[in-house]
Enzyme design. Structure first.
Site, PDB file in Angstrom:
ATOM      1  N   ASP A   1       0.847  -1.198   0.000  1.00  0.00           N
ATOM      2  CA  ASP A   1       0.000   0.000   0.000  1.00  0.00           C
ATOM      3  C   ASP A   1       0.878   1.241   0.000  1.00  0.00           C
ATOM      4  O   ASP A   1       1.828   1.331   0.804  1.00  0.00           O
ATOM      5  CB  ASP A   1      -0.837   0.066   1.298  1.00  0.00           C
TER       6      ASP A   1
ATOM      7  N   LYS B   1      -8.076   0.654  -5.104  1.00  0.00           N
ATOM      8  CA  LYS B   1      -9.256   0.047  -4.471  1.00  0.00           C
ATOM      9  C   LYS B   1     -10.539   0.753  -4.866  1.00  0.00           C
ATOM     10  O   LYS B   1     -10.574   1.975  -5.008  1.00  0.00           O
ATOM     11  CB  LYS B   1      -9.118   0.139  -2.944  1.00  0.00           C
TER      12      LYS B   1
ATOM     13  N   GLY C   1      -5.235  -2.890   8.925  1.00  0.00           N
ATOM     14  CA  GLY C   1      -4.933  -1.723   9.740  1.00  0.00           C
ATOM     15  C   GLY C   1      -4.746  -2.021  11.210  1.00  0.00           C
ATOM     16  O   GLY C   1      -4.674  -1.097  12.025  1.00  0.00           O
TER      17      GLY C   1
ATOM     18  N   ARG D   1      -6.561 -20.446   7.044  1.00  0.00           N
ATOM     19  CA  ARG D   1      -6.800 -21.828   7.499  1.00  0.00           C
ATOM     20  C   ARG D   1      -8.210 -22.280   7.146  1.00  0.00           C
ATOM     21  O   ARG D   1      -8.431 -23.443   6.829  1.00  0.00           O
ATOM     22  CB  ARG D   1      -6.566 -21.943   9.006  1.00  0.00           C
TER      23      ARG D   1
ATOM     24  N   GLY E   1      -3.111  -7.303   8.277  1.00  0.00           N
ATOM     25  CA  GLY E   1      -2.434  -7.516   9.549  1.00  0.00           C
ATOM     26  C   GLY E   1      -0.991  -7.976   9.443  1.00  0.00           C
ATOM     27  O   GLY E   1      -0.364  -8.256  10.462  1.00  0.00           O
TER      28      GLY E   1
ATOM     29  N   GLY F   1      -0.094  -3.534   4.059  1.00  0.00           N
ATOM     30  CA  GLY F   1      -0.692  -2.207   4.046  1.00  0.00           C
ATOM     31  C   GLY F   1       0.024  -1.297   5.011  1.00  0.00           C
ATOM     32  O   GLY F   1       1.154  -0.865   4.794  1.00  0.00           O
TER      33      GLY F   1
END
EC number: 4.3.3.6
Lengths: 201, 297
Positions: B27, B84, B156, B168, B217, B238
């Site tokens: 990002d 985006k 974020g 998973r 994350g 990001g």
């Protein structure tokens, strides 16, 4: 006849597709991430991906000189798309923040222009007449480079709209399109022949 | 069998996504950040006005970025540029396609524009990536024409737990479909609310029909390597880079971690002395309205 042992540079990009295609032809394949991985190979494929990323990682892992040495010792090299850029002696269209320069192996006497066909919306596939193949090859061009100039001793194997897109020089092969994204294994078979051929005396 | 030259086909769009594999998409909010990302070895940049961490702080409606900023970023780098759009906002997507953006992310990080329908992506020449937190969601997006899937994670937060959960879930559901006999697949498709032919594909091949990345994350090289070990094809980062102390070093380290995820010696070396990572958020402390991963239908 024993099948050749081929490496696929696995730093980034479509290396798994090359691996699968080569293995389907019976080759033994090793993924190359560090210089030691080159030991015992007869050929090395440099896949498509982002040429700036692959070049950055080749520098970080000190792969430039070992790959040149590998070729000097008789190893065959095939660059597809980003890989073709990395084989070329001269690269046009490098990012301005790199001073307009892009590192390459500079082994093949070519001038390559990056992203020559435009942005992603301009990417295309087309049947391509390739010298030595009976029927057209289904070529996939993705943000593809073109070969703007070839030196003496470079054989042009295919053109699209007048632009050179496949060329060979000795044990070096460069394609600006992506044979690994199709089910057609004829160019991979050609490279295996190149890698397995005896070295000239 | 000679076909004419074609653009914008599924083969072209999915093939382009294949080129990102083993790579990191970063990002960026300015042309300068885009240059840093390119120099660090990013395979693409995602142009947006605010990284997810700042979207959380700012609140309000988050929309497609200003075309001027996107054009500046396109002009600054030669790697592909993504941007985006809000879920369901096909006009924002038309605008990005007209700008020459290389990939569109129909993203839950922005405020959704439609609470029922996603964009019909097959109508576009430009390829799309969409987030998914389970297999049904992933296959619905592919059915609409997405050429790439990513985990939603919890963008974020700098907290990898949701991305791990989504990876998973998707990969576990793929394994369970593989184990089912073919005569049960229609019922599987019904339960997943997914197109039947895509369920058949998953059963036959043991993977999604398109490239599958991690997102949401990722803050450290170890986070990136963890997601690769789980079986994803690459990583989006990001807020994790430009909200850390030393973006250049961290960006380069994350790029290397994705390439060498199976080599703990390399990971140890590149994880050293990177400065402070972004400050994380414990997801348990987010009230439901603050959770982005729940967006999408």
């Amino acid at each position: 006849m024993t099948q050749p042992h081929i490496g696929v540079l696995a730093l980034q990009g479509a290396f798994r597709e090359h691996r699968q295609r080569l293995e389907s032809l019976g080759a033994r394949v090793t993924e190359v991430r560090l210089p030691a991985d080159l030991a015992g190979l007869q050929g090395l494929v440099i896949p498509g991906g982002e040429s700036t990323t692959i070049a950055r990682l080749m520098a970080d892992y000190a792969l430039w000189a070992p790959v040149r040495d590998f070729h000097a010792a008789g190893g065959a090299l095939w660059g597809t798309c980003a890989g073709a850029i990395l084989l070329a002696r001269e690269v046009h269209g490098a990012p301005p923040q790199f001073g307009g320069q892009q590192d390459s192996l500079a082994l093949m006497d070519l001038t390559v222009r990056r992203n020559a066909f435009g942005r992603q919306v301009d990417s295309f596939h087309t049947p391509l007449q390739v010298q030595g193949l009976d029927t057209p090859f289904p070529a996939v061009f993705i943000r593809a480079p073109v070969i703007e100039r070839v030196g003496e001793g470079v054989e042009v194997l295919a053109r699209h709209a007048g632009q050179i897109v496949l060329a060979r020089q000795g044990r070096l092969l460069a394609s600006s399109f992506h044979p690994e994204l199709t089910a057609d294994a004829r160019l991979h078979a050609l490279f295996l022949d190149l890698a397995a051929a005896p070295l000239p005396a | 069998m000679t076909e004419p030259t074609q653009t914008g086909t599924a083969q072209i769009k999915q093939g382009f996504a294949e080129m990102f594999k083993g790579g990191v998409i970063m990002d960026v909010v300015t042309a300068d950040q885009a240059r840093i990302a390119e120099a660090a070895g990013a395979t693409a940049v995602m142009a947006l006005e605010r990284v997810p961490a700042d979207i959380r702080v700012a609140g309000g409606v988050a929309r497609m970025s200003d075309p001027k900023m996107i054009k500046e970023i396109i002009g600054a780098v030669t790697i592909p540029v993504m941007a985006k759009v809000r879920i369901g906002h096909f006009v924002e997507a038309q605008i990005l396609q007209a700008l020459g953006v290389d990939f569109i992310d129909e993203s839950e990080v922005l405020t959704p524009a439609d609470d029922q329908y996603h964009i019909e992506k097959t109508k576009f020449t430009v390829p799309f990536v969409c987030g998914a937190k389970n297999l049904g969601e992933a296959l619905r997006r592919v059915g609409e024409g997405a050429s790439m899937i990513r985990t939603k994670g919890e963008a974020g937060t700098g907290n990898i737990i949701e991305a791990v959960r989504h990876a998973r879930t998707v990969l576990g559901e793929i394994r369970s479909i593989q184990a089912r006999p073919t005569d049960e697949l229609m019922t599987v498709a019904r339960d997943l609310q997914a197109p039947y032919h895509l369920v058949q594909y998953v059963h036959e091949h043991g993977k999604l029909p398109v490239v599958n990345f991690a997102a949401g994350g990722v803050a450290t090289p170890a986070d990136a390597a963890l997601m690769m070990h789980l079986g994803l094809d690459g990583v989006f980062v990001g807020s994790g880079i430009f909200k850390s102390d030393n973006p250049e070093r961290r960006a380069r380290a994350i790029v290397k971690a994705v390439t060498h995820y199976q080599n703990p010696d390399v990971l140890a070396e590149i994880s050293e002395d990177l400065g402070a990572p972004m400050t994380g958020i414990n997801i348990d402390s987010l009230v439901p309205a603050e959770r982005l991963a729940g967006r999408g239908w």
